[in-house]
Each structure stands twice: as C-alpha cells, then as structure tokens.
Write a protein that holds these residues in place. Structure first.
Motif, short mmCIF file in Angstrom:
data_model
loop_
_atom_site.label_atom_id
_atom_site.label_comp_id
_atom_site.label_asym_id
_atom_site.label_seq_id
_atom_site.Cartn_x
_atom_site.Cartn_y
_atom_site.Cartn_z
N ILE A 88 -17.08 35.20 -45.26
CA ILE A 88 -15.94 35.41 -44.35
C ILE A 88 -15.65 34.07 -43.66
CG2 ILE A 88 -14.95 36.88 -42.57
CD1 ILE A 88 -17.15 38.88 -43.04
N PRO A 89 -14.73 33.31 -44.21
CA PRO A 89 -14.46 31.97 -43.69
C PRO A 89 -14.03 31.99 -42.23
CG PRO A 89 -13.33 32.33 -45.79
CD PRO A 89 -13.89 33.64 -45.37
N GLY A 90 -14.54 31.03 -41.49
CA GLY A 90 -14.11 30.87 -40.10
C GLY A 90 -14.78 31.79 -39.11
N VAL A 91 -15.50 32.80 -39.61
CA VAL A 91 -16.16 33.71 -38.67
C VAL A 91 -17.61 33.27 -38.51
CG1 VAL A 91 -16.86 36.09 -38.23
CG2 VAL A 91 -14.66 35.61 -39.31
N ASN A 92 -17.90 32.83 -37.31
CA ASN A 92 -19.23 32.33 -37.01
C ASN A 92 -20.29 33.40 -37.26
OD1 ASN A 92 -21.51 32.07 -34.89
ND2 ASN A 92 -20.64 30.02 -35.06
N ARG A 122 -23.75 39.24 -33.58
CA ARG A 122 -23.81 39.79 -32.23
C ARG A 122 -22.85 40.97 -32.08
NH1 ARG A 122 -22.40 37.14 -26.80
NH2 ARG A 122 -23.12 38.79 -25.41
N MET A 172 -23.22 33.89 -36.05
CA MET A 172 -23.85 34.48 -34.87
C MET A 172 -22.89 35.41 -34.13
SD MET A 172 -26.96 33.71 -34.89
CE MET A 172 -27.19 33.44 -36.62
N THR A 173 -21.63 35.05 -34.10
CA THR A 173 -20.62 35.93 -33.49
C THR A 173 -20.58 37.25 -34.25
OG1 THR A 173 -19.30 34.00 -33.00
CG2 THR A 173 -18.20 36.12 -32.83
N PHE A 174 -20.57 37.12 -35.56
CA PHE A 174 -20.55 38.29 -36.42
C PHE A 174 -21.75 39.19 -36.15
CE2 PHE A 174 -21.91 40.20 -40.48
CZ PHE A 174 -20.79 40.93 -40.80
N GLY A 223 -23.94 27.83 -36.38
CA GLY A 223 -22.67 27.11 -36.42
C GLY A 223 -21.94 27.25 -37.74
N SER A 259 -20.11 29.68 -40.90
CA SER A 259 -19.37 30.93 -41.09
C SER A 259 -20.18 31.87 -41.97
CB SER A 259 -18.03 30.65 -41.74
OG SER A 259 -17.28 29.78 -40.95
N VAL A 260 -19.90 33.16 -41.83
CA VAL A 260 -20.64 34.20 -42.54
C VAL A 260 -20.71 33.92 -44.05
CG1 VAL A 260 -20.77 36.67 -43.09
CG2 VAL A 260 -19.98 35.92 -40.82
N ASN A 261 -21.90 33.59 -44.51
CA ASN A 261 -22.19 33.36 -45.94
C ASN A 261 -21.41 32.22 -46.58
OD1 ASN A 261 -24.15 35.41 -46.30
ND2 ASN A 261 -22.53 36.94 -46.37
#
Ligand SMILES: Nc1ncnc2c1ncn2[C@@H]1O[C@H](COP(=O)(O)OP(=O)(O)OP(=O)(O)O)[C@@H](O)[C@H]1O
Ligand SMILES: [Mg+2]
Lengths: 251, 483
Positions: A90-94, A100, A96-98, A139, A141-143
C-alpha cells in the motif's frame, strides 16, 4: 472454535471447494497441505471474508456464531487473522500508522482503550523482536519494496501485534531462507496459547519440524482427501502427492 | 506525520458531512445587487480608497465589460446571473476593531468554531492569521510581532491606505487586470484579502495565513492577496476557506499574486474546503481563482501546494513565471471531487530565465458522479537555456460514474530544454482494501488510509497543522464513495 461443514465455493461458476468439513478446537495446530491449485488459499480467503467467491453450500461456525454472515473487518476484530500468501503493498501508507490503526480498531472492538502513541511503540518494539525485524520497517510504506522474506516476517509481526484467536497462515514459509524460517516458526510458537488455534498452509514438511501440528490435512481438488497426525506430512515429503492422486482417481 | 495526529484524524473520519456549514447571524451591509460602474464606486467609497485605486477599479470594470466568459475548461458551468449577486457584503461592526475585545463576539465565535484563533497565543505554532469574513478582514493577528522584523502583514484595505507605494508597484504586476474574465472582475470589485511584505534578508519567523469565510447570502467573495518577498527573504503562507451550506451557488473569484525577488523563497499552501454542494449537486461555491507568482530575481523560488476538496466547481491554475535565472517553480496538488463536483485545475510554468526548473505533481481523486481534470501548461521561451520541467499527473478513480481527464500543453522554444511528463490512472485496488479489512480496519477508514497514502507526496509538502487538516478532509470528502 471453528466448524466448517460441507463448504462449497465457486468463482465464475467454477467450483473450487467441493465440500470441505473441518473442525478446529482451541489450542490446536492444523496443517493443510496439497498440490498447487487445490484450493488452499481459496479456503483461507473465504474464511477471512473475501467477497469475490460465491458460497454455494455449507456452513462455517466460529466461536458459536455464523462466520459467513460477518463482514471481513468484523471477522478480523473477532480474532481471525490471515497471513497472506502474497502480502499487499500500500504505497504511501506508513507501516506503523497502518498497524496502529489496526491495533486500535481491534482494541476498541474488544472494549479496550486505544493505545497511546507511546504504548503502541513499546508494544511494537517488543513484538518486533519476536520476528527479528529491528527497525527495518520504520518510516516505510506497508510492504512497499519489502523483500519476499521481509513481507512474510511482516505478516508474523502483524499477527503478534493483533493477538488473534484463530490465525491462518498461508504459505508463510515460502520464500524464506532456513534461518528466517526458524525465526518465523519461533514467532508462531511463542504466540501459541491454549485458547488460540492456528491453521498453517504449507508445501513443506520442514516448517512442521518447527511448528508441530496436531493434525495434517491434504487438500486435493477442492476436497480434504486425507487427514492424519504429523507423520502424514513426513509421508507426503517422501512419497509426494502422486499416490494420493492415484487413490483419488481409483475412488 | 506524527502517529498521534494520524490516529486522531482517523477517529474523526467517522463524523460525516460538511462540518463548516453553519451560518453566523450577524447584521450585514450589502451593496445593491448587480454590477455597474456605481457598484465599483460604492465599494471604493466604502473603503475610503485613494483616487488611484478607484481608477484602477474603473479601468478593470471597463475591461471586464468587454470580456466574455471563458469556455475552454472541461466544466459545465450554469449561467451566472450577475444581477443577482451582491458584490460587497460586510458584517457590521461599530468601528474598526483595534483590539480583540472590540471584535463582535459573534464573529469571534464564528472563527473559534472554525478552529481559527484570533487570540495571539503562541500556543501550538503561533500562526499569524488574517481572518476575512465575506468582503472584509475581521482581524489580523501578530501584526506587532511581525512589525519588529519589518514584516508587513495586514488586510489589503489597510495596505492600500498605509502602503500605497508598494500597492502601486506590485498590484496587478503578476496578474494583469485583463488577464482573464474573473481576474478583471476581481480587479474591479475586490473587497479585501491579505497583503504581506517581507523585507530584504528576513526569514519570516512564523507562518502567515489567511482564513476566508463566506457567510452572507447572495453575495460573492472577491478577495485579493498580494505577497512580496524582497531579496533573500523567506515566507510560508497558508490559506484556508469554508462557507455555509446553501441551496444556491455562490461565486468566489479571487486573485493571488506573489512576487519573489532575488534569492527569495515563498511557499504558498492552500486547503480549499468551500462548501461543495449537497449529494445531488445542489448549491456549493463556484471557485474561479487566478493565482500566479513571479520569480523575478535570480535564484528565487515559489512553491504552490494545494489540497482542493471543496467547491461545486473549481477553476484554477496556480502558476509561476520563471523570469530570474536559476529560479524554481513548484506545484503540488491534490484535488478531490465527489458527488457532482467538478474541478479543472493544474498549473502553468513559464520558463523565461536560464537554468530555470519547475516541478508539477498533481494527484486527482474522483468519486461519485464527479469530473476531475488536470490542465497544465509548460512553456519554455527562446532564451530559457537549460530549462527543466518534470510533470507527474496521477488520477485515482473511485467508482464507475466519475471522470478523470488530463490536458497537458507543452510549448518549447529552446532546444536545450528537457520536459518530462508522466501520467497514470488507477483505482483503489480490491487487494489493498481487503488487506486493510483483514486487519480490522473498516472500509471508510481503509479508503482514508489508502487515499492519504496516494496523496502523501503532496501532503508532505504542507506545514504540519495543515497536513493534519488536509488528511481529515480527504477522508471526509470521500466518505461513502466505496463499498
Ligand atoms: N479469482 C480467481 N479467478 C479464477 N480462478 C481462481 C481465482 N482464484 C483462484 N482460482 C482458481 O482456484 C483454484 C484454487 O486456487 P488456490 O489459490 O486456492 O490454490 P492453492 O491451493 O492455494 O494453490 P498454491 O499452492 O499454488 O498456492 C485454482 O485453479 C485457481 O486458478
Ligand atoms: Mg495458495
């Protein structure tokens, strides 16, 4: 915990699962093996709630409730975790944000307070050590741009964070070198609890040396054609699937 | 982006609809409906303007009368009846407020509700605000603090009174009166807006911002902003805007001009959240804006960042005239359209000086029945040796009934130029969505995450506070558009 009864599933009018029945109880580890294209990932996806399949017959009960009724995010909140055979970028989605977001969604569902940033990070650090990923994902993005092995470790890290009741690991071992395999297996073992259950989908007996299954099932052509203890995996390792295919052909 | 903010933002996504649609009950003074020479005189007189301004306006009015509405944009614009618009609407305050206590409490509470503090607490970040309601500036904060650095930050009306030389020198120097239909209209009737001047060598110690609020019915807002960055100075400027929910459309035709002299740098960020109209496409703001900067001196830089989520119709192309050698122009944009919104937006980069460089990153997101167009012009003039442009323009489609279009225009008159253009169109992938769902994240939140990820390159250019606001807006504007 999980009761699958005569489950039949089609996609584009082609039947892929042709009557699957399987019971998984608390504390158990089930291994599902079978040749390519036999329907293992399909079964995992259907349990997780992917909506591209048509369920033509059968029932699935999870913790006493109809599972097939529930939306995929509700299933996840109720404790079902799918370790993807092909984890999605998932480009651009951090990352750790994901994570959390996921942790707090699930906590809220369970009536727990959302974790503060600090508490989340502490938990995350602790769980990262289970799969020895250090700060490799920080820092990022997801995968995105993760190596094959990193993606698989990331699945186990997420599992460790979400503490599922039923974990379904779809070929989490493929693409891992032998050291990584041990790390991942070790992670899974540490998370094993009497009140949880695990379904591991794999092609290799080698993983089952580390994650000892209580049951081994062979999925062939959309059906569970053989079940046994861990020695069944050994037998498959030595003899391959031909004898099973032959047996099936004769039936 | 701090995790905490991100989390908070996600919690707030569940709140639905347009949050800023309330109306303030305040006595308002209107100009008579319609636009004639008398209207222009009325506005100028109301503002007690010097003669040169009245002349400026009247000339603009004469030009406007001869001009025709532009029709080249990929937009369907219902006819605007200028007879039914009041071109000036001012909340009545007894006298010009000197201190905060003198501001009408209704106004103060309006801005409070919008999350804009007119109190000068250095709390959070200490952003200086010029708060504009309808046609007038209500209050500018931190003017004294800024004055210590020689920075002028005030409403346009005050600038006309107190800094006529700067106004004469720079007003309409970047966007000429006759530039286009709406610019001419704005020049004739603009009522207020912000003015900033950063003197030589000064790095502005805080973000400057203007918050525009339309409140009055049947009125248009025509604001005018001018930013002048003298040699070697730096300023970051923010603009935000909202309006009440109304069934009729309202017109907003602004002009923003930026001048960057040698070695100066200006960053201009917008989070545009005018009322977009309802789900059936009724009401909403027509946002017809001309924004342009000039990199006048060598080594100067102007950067536009915009997050466009509101308005029924958006028509705007922030651009940069790269006059100085080695000057740099940037444009980063996220434009979201949902329901029946329409947007035709992009950038113009005009390379005039040597070694000039421009970057355009545009991310369009369309959902519902909306239409989203990127329109960009990259022009390299004869003497612009070694000009460089990179344009990337991505469209994300959500659903089957919306549209995304790209209209890149490239004109190169110098062989040493390198102009690159990349464009992609994509959809939110089912795989990504399912991956999120499988981790317990529901569809709305998942879409919010994925879309914010898609727009990250642009959002990361925004100052912190704005980035958080923008992320929320993106998620909210797309609510209900998937699943
Ligand atoms: N979306 C789809 N459209 C059409 N056919 C599909 C789709 N998904 C799965 N199938 C088919 O269903 C069958 C079972 O696929 P599945 O992925 O479940 O196999 P598997 O046992 O996991 O195989 P492998 O060991 O290679 O991972 C295959 O024949 C596959 O081509
Ligand atoms: Mg598979």
């Amino acid at each position: 915990m999980l009761k699958i009864k005569d489950l039949r599933v089609s996609i584009n009018n082609k039947e892929i699962l042709k009557g699957i029945s399987l019971n998984v109880n608390k504390g158990e580890v089930h291994a599902i093996m079978g040749p390519n294209g036999s329907g293992k990932s399909t079964l995992a996806s259907v349990l997780a709630g992917r909506d591209i399949y048509e369920i033509t017959a059968g029932t699935v009960e999870y913790n006493g409730k109809d599972l097939l009724d529930q939306a995929p995010d509700v299933r996840a909140k109720e404790g079902i975790f799918l370790g993807f055979q092909y984890p999605v970028e998932i480009p651009g989605v951090n990352m750790m944000t994901f994570m959390r977001t996921a942790v707090n969604e699930i906590r809220t569902h369970r009536g727990l307070e959302p974790l503060s940033a600090k508490a989340f990070l502490a938990l995350s650090e602790e769980r990262k050590t289970l799969v020895e990923i250090g700060s490799r994902f920080d820092g990022r993005s997801v995968n995105e741009g993760f190596s094959g092995g990193e993606k698989k470790r990331n699945e186990i890290y997420q599992m460790a964070m979400l503490e599922p009741t039923l974990a379904i690991l779809d070929e989490t071992d493929s693409g891992l070198d032998i050291d990584a395999l041990k790390v991942v297996a070790n992670g899974v073992n540490k998370l094993r609890k009497p009140e949880n259950a695990t379904i591991v989908i794999t092609h290799y007996q080698r993983l089952l040396d580390f994650i000892i299954p209580d049951f081994v099932h062979v999925l062939y052509n959309g059906k569970i054609v053989k079940s046994g203890g861990k020695e069944l995996a050994l037998e498959l390792e030595i003899r391959g699937y031909d004898w099973i295919k032959k047996e099936q052909g004769e039936n | 982006m701090a995790e905490g903010e991100n989390r908070k933002l996600l919690d707030e996504i569940t709140q639905s609809d347009y949050k800023y649609g309330f109306e303030t009950n305040i006595e308002t003074e209107f100009a008579p409906f319609g636009l004639t020479e008398d209207t222009v005189r009325y506005i100028s007189a109301k503002k007690n303007e010097p003669e040169f301004m009245l002349e400026f306006r009247l000339k603009a009015y004469q030009r406007w009368k001869q001009m025709k509405l532009p029709n080249w944009a990929h937009l369907t614009i219902p006819e605007i009846n200028f007879e039914e618009i009041s071109f000036y609407a001012a909340p009545i305050q007894k006298k010009a407020p000197g201190s905060l206590d003198e501001i009408d409490p209704e106004l103060r509470s309006t801005f409070n509700k919008l999350g804009i503090s007119l109190e000068e607490q250095m709390r959070l970040s200490g952003i200086a605000v010029d708060a504009v309601m309808d046609s007038v500036s209500v209050k500018t904060t931190f003017t004294d603090t800024l004055a210590k650095h020689g920075i002028i930050f005030c409403s346009m009306s005050e600038a006309i009174q107190h800094h006529p030389d700067l106004i004469k020198k720079y007003l309409a120097s970047v966007v000429p009166v006759s530039d286009n239909y709406y610019a001419a209209l704005n020049s004739a009737v603009f009522s207020d807006g912000s003015f900033a001047y950063i003197p030589k060598g000064v790095r502005c110690p805080m973000e400057l911002s203007t918050y525009f609020r339309i409140n009055a019915k049947n009125s248009g807002q025509f604001e005018r902003t001018l930013i002048v960055a003298d040699e070697g100075s730096y300023v970051s400027y923010l603009e935000g805007c909202t309006a009440p929910m109304r069934d009729e459309n309202q017109l907003h035709a602004a002009v923003v001009e930026i001048v960057a002299l040698e070695n100066a740098e200006v960053k201009y960020s917008t989070v545009q959240n005018w009322y977009p109209g309802d789900k059936q496409g009724k009401g909403g703001i027509y946002n017809f804006v001309t924004k342009r900067g000039i990199c006048k001196g060598n080594n100067s830089k102007i950067s536009w960042t915009q997050v466009e989520t509101g308005s029924a119709i958006t028509w705007k192309y922030p651009g940069v005239l790269l006059r100085g050698d080695n000057s740099v122009g940037e444009f980063y944009s996220v434009a979201v359209t949902n329901n029946h919104q329409q947007a035709d937006t992009g950038s113009k980069m005009i390379h005039i000086g040597k070694n000039t460089k421009s970057t355009i990153i545009s991310k369009g997101i369309s959902a519902g029945f909306s239409n989203n167009s990127y329109r960009g012009l990259v022009k390299v003039m004869k003497n612009a040796e070694n000009a460089r442009n990179y344009t990337q323009c991505d469209s994300l489609l959500m659903g089957e009934k919306c549209g995304a279009h790209t209209f890149p225009y490239i004109e190169v008159d110098n062989v040493s130029a390198i102009v690159e253009h990349e464009a992609t169109t994509s959809k939110i992938s089912e795989d990504q969505l399912f991956y999120c769902l499988q981790r317990g994240i529901d569809t709305e939140k998942a879409v919010g995450l994925i879309v914010n990820g898609y727009a990250r390159e642009v959002l990361s250019k925004l100052p912190m506070e704005f980035a958080v606001e923008a992320q929320k807006l993106l998620a909210i504007s797309l609510e209900g558009s998937v699943g």
